[in-house]
Design a protein around this motif. Structure first.
Motif, short mmCIF file in Angstrom:
data_model
loop_
_atom_site.label_atom_id
_atom_site.label_comp_id
_atom_site.label_asym_id
_atom_site.label_seq_id
_atom_site.Cartn_x
_atom_site.Cartn_y
_atom_site.Cartn_z
N THR A 247 0.91 -1.21 -0.11
CA THR A 247 -0.03 0.06 -0.03
C THR A 247 0.93 1.19 0.07
N LEU A 284 -3.93 10.52 -1.41
CA LEU A 284 -4.60 9.20 -1.07
C LEU A 284 -6.10 9.38 -1.15
N LEU A 318 -13.51 1.96 -2.40
CA LEU A 318 -12.78 3.27 -1.67
C LEU A 318 -12.62 4.22 -2.72
N ALA A 345 -9.40 6.21 2.36
CA ALA A 345 -8.33 5.42 2.16
C ALA A 345 -7.69 4.65 2.80
N GLY A 347 -9.47 3.06 5.32
CA GLY A 347 -10.80 2.60 5.85
C GLY A 347 -11.34 3.45 6.84
N PRO A 350 -13.57 -0.09 13.39
CA PRO A 350 -12.38 -0.67 14.13
C PRO A 350 -11.24 -1.44 13.27
N ALA A 359 2.57 5.05 7.54
CA ALA A 359 2.58 5.39 6.21
C ALA A 359 2.77 6.91 5.54
N GLU A 362 6.23 7.64 6.31
CA GLU A 362 7.23 7.53 5.15
C GLU A 362 7.07 8.02 4.16
N MET A 363 5.59 8.60 3.84
CA MET A 363 5.59 9.29 2.54
C MET A 363 5.97 10.65 2.75
C1 HEM Z 1 -0.64 4.40 2.44
C2 HEM Z 1 -0.45 3.39 2.90
C3 HEM Z 1 -1.79 2.54 3.56
C4 HEM Z 1 -2.97 2.37 3.11
C5 HEM Z 1 -3.57 2.95 1.78
C6 HEM Z 1 -3.42 1.41 3.98
C7 HEM Z 1 -4.82 1.02 3.99
C8 HEM Z 1 -5.58 0.13 4.77
C9 HEM Z 1 -6.80 -0.14 4.85
C10 HEM Z 1 -7.73 0.32 3.92
C11 HEM Z 1 -7.38 -1.08 5.90
C12 HEM Z 1 -8.64 -1.42 6.33
C13 HEM Z 1 -8.83 -2.74 5.61
C14 HEM Z 1 -10.17 -3.21 5.82
O1 HEM Z 1 -10.95 -2.56 6.70
O2 HEM Z 1 -10.72 -4.11 5.22
C15 HEM Z 1 -6.01 -1.28 6.40
C16 HEM Z 1 -5.61 -1.96 7.61
C17 HEM Z 1 -4.42 -2.21 7.96
N1 HEM Z 1 -3.09 -1.70 7.64
FE1 HEM Z 1 -3.03 -0.37 6.50
N2 HEM Z 1 -2.44 1.08 4.83
C18 HEM Z 1 -1.40 1.43 4.46
C19 HEM Z 1 -0.30 1.45 5.27
C20 HEM Z 1 0.02 0.63 6.30
C21 HEM Z 1 1.14 0.34 6.83
C22 HEM Z 1 2.55 1.08 6.79
C23 HEM Z 1 0.97 -0.69 7.86
C24 HEM Z 1 1.97 -1.42 8.93
C25 HEM Z 1 3.24 -1.37 8.73
C26 HEM Z 1 -0.18 -1.03 7.89
C27 HEM Z 1 -1.07 -2.05 8.45
C28 HEM Z 1 -2.51 -2.45 8.60
C29 HEM Z 1 -2.89 -3.49 9.33
C30 HEM Z 1 -2.22 -4.49 10.46
C31 HEM Z 1 -4.16 -3.39 9.16
C32 HEM Z 1 -5.30 -4.15 9.83
C33 HEM Z 1 -6.02 -3.54 10.83
C34 HEM Z 1 -7.14 -4.38 11.60
O3 HEM Z 1 -7.54 -5.31 11.06
O4 HEM Z 1 -7.38 -4.02 12.64
N3 HEM Z 1 -1.05 -0.35 6.76
N4 HEM Z 1 -4.87 -0.52 5.73
#
Ligand code: HEM
Length: 406
Positions: A247, A284, A318, A345, A347, A350, A359, A362-363
């Motif tokens: 992502t 985003l 999204l 973007a 979400g 919870p 994120a 980093e950007m």
């Molecule tokens: C621009 C970068 C990113 C975008 C657009 C993004 C987007 C998302 C989205 C949309 C979700 C929700 C998914 C859902 O509800 O079905 C999510 C969940 C998550 N993201 Fe990101 N993400 C990004 C960067 C990151 C980074 C850098 C990490 C960790 C190193 C990360 C770790 C997670 C984790 C662990 C979840 C699951 C949380 C949960 O289920 O409670 N994400 N992300």
């Protein structure tokens, strides 16, 4: 030549385009037309058929309806992700519901506290950006996807985990193979097994002797006298690659395309770095790297005035939600000066992205250092213009730029 330099070189052989899914150049006119027909709609055929075996499939196009579905986690379960991710990663937090999700998230969230972020910024992210830029700064030109946006977030994760530098090349390659599992299933599953086998001894070693890294934080995290088991930590480490690295690499590519295509906005950011956070949020919103989220209805319900039966699948766009013209004027324009309003973007509810602060950090650091070190950074006029592509994920497959060499 340092260890990390040779590791990053071996990665360059990998075909990055392999992991770009879909050719769609501009799905937005179609999404806007669909949203005007109805913010929530039942679909038959296409996605509706792929997700067969359920009571029906509904697309969510409107912003408010997307937020409402994502916040109603008891009614719209995340468990359907297991159908897709279970074989490759195991039981991941993304696919958990209710109490199990709350417990697991509380434990892993401890490792992502702001204090940890500050340390990563100083010791790990900023030096890594400079190492990557060092490799092409003297050339006066670069292909920023291959040479920067793709290796950067994966290498951040490798260093956060405390993996040895000599393994960076292998980790980058296996990570990309895992991320592109839908392009090549066998290769993706094999990469997942190889990464599990590679990472497991690190967890065991950190249990015996914790260090100053993310694996140690996960091992010692405690909530109501409970800790994470190895079988919980491993899927989380694998999930970090698609959720955290893919992502971010795509989002950074989209941000760079947005700024390079709009030189006056790029100049505004160059002159006033305080504008960077809003440039990032607008990128985003304008081109979210991940376009679709999935949920399954646990009971008969209503969303946006549409009745949805228990067992139905929900596909939340999204991309459509982020360009909802009832919320944003001229939503197809990239305009960092527009009034800030929250987008989806990352979400909502919870499962709101756990890594959103990382994120953004980093950007921000990446663009700051690129602007500091590459004077007059601009699109390479002799190369094909960069295009953002994809239907499920979106980002530019390549981004050729030129700059002064000082
Ligand atoms: C621009 C970068 C990113 C975008 C657009 C993004 C987007 C998302 C989205 C949309 C979700 C929700 C998914 C859902 O509800 O079905 C999510 C969940 C998550 N993201 Fe990101 N993400 C990004 C960067 C990151 C980074 C850098 C990490 C960790 C190193 C990360 C770790 C997670 C984790 C662990 C979840 C699951 C949380 C949960 O289920 O409670 N994400 N992300």
């Amino acid at each position: 030549m340092t260890d990390s330099r040779s590791a990053l070189d071996s990665f360059n052989a990998f075909d990055v385009e392999d992991s770009i899914i879909g050719e769609a150049l501009d799905p937005y006119p179609e999404l806007a037309a669909a949203r005007r027909r109805g913010s929530v709609q039942r679909v038959d055929g296409g996605l509706g058929e792929t997700l067969a075996g359920s009571a029906g499939t509904y697309m969510v196009y409107g912003h408010d309806q997307a937020v409402s579905a994502l916040r109603s986690a008891d009614t719209f379960s995340s468990a359907s992700y297991l159908d897709v991710l279970g074989d490759v990663m195991g039981r991941v937090v993304l696919a958990m519901d209710g109490k199990e999700h709350r417990r697991h998230r509380a434990l892993i969230a401890q490792a992502f506290r702001p204090r940890a972020l500050q340390r990563w910024e100083r010791e790990l992210i900023a030096p890594l950006i400079d190492e990557l830029i060092d490799r092409f700064v003297a050339e006066g030109r670069a292909e920023l996807v291959r040479q920067f946006t793709v290796p950067f977030p994966i290498a951040v994760i490798a260093r956060m985990l405390g993996l040895p530098r000599r393994d960076t090349g292998m980790f980058l390659r296996r990570s990309l193979e895992l991320i592109s599992v839908s392009v090549n299933w066998e290769r993706g599953v094999e990469a997942s097994q190889a990464l599990r086998a590679y990472l497991k001894p690190f967890i065991e070693a950190r249990r015996r002797e914790p260090r100053d890294d993310l694996i140690s934080e996960l091992v010692i995290a405690e909530e109501e006298a409970e800790r994470l088991s190895d079988e919980e930590i491993l899927p989380f480490l694998l999930l970090l690659l698609p959720a955290g690295a893919e992502t971010t690499m795509r989002a950074l590519g989209n941000l760079l395309v947005a700024l390079l295509r709009h030189p006056s906005q790029l100049n505004a950011v160059r002159d006033d770095r305080q504008l960077l956070p809003q440039a990032i949020e607008e990128a985003l919103r304008w081109e979210p790297p991940l376009l679709l989220l999935a949920r399954r209805a646990t009971r008969d319900t209503q969303l946006g005035g549409v009745s949805i039966a228990a067992g139905s699948n929900l596909v939340i766009s999204l991309a459509a939600a982020n360009r909802d013209d009832t919320r944003w004027g001229h939503p197809d324009r990239y305009d960092l000066h527009r009034e800030a309003q929250s987008h989806v973007a990352f979400g909502s509810g919870p499962h709101l992205c756990l890594g959103l602060h990382l994120a953004r950090l980093e950007m921000r650091l990446a663009v700051e250092r690129l602007l500091d070190r590459l004077p007059d950074l601009r699109v390479d006029p002799d190369a094909e213009p960069a295009q953002i592509r994809g239907e499920i994920f979106r980002s530019p497959p390549s981004l050729p730029v030129i700059f002064g060499t000082g």
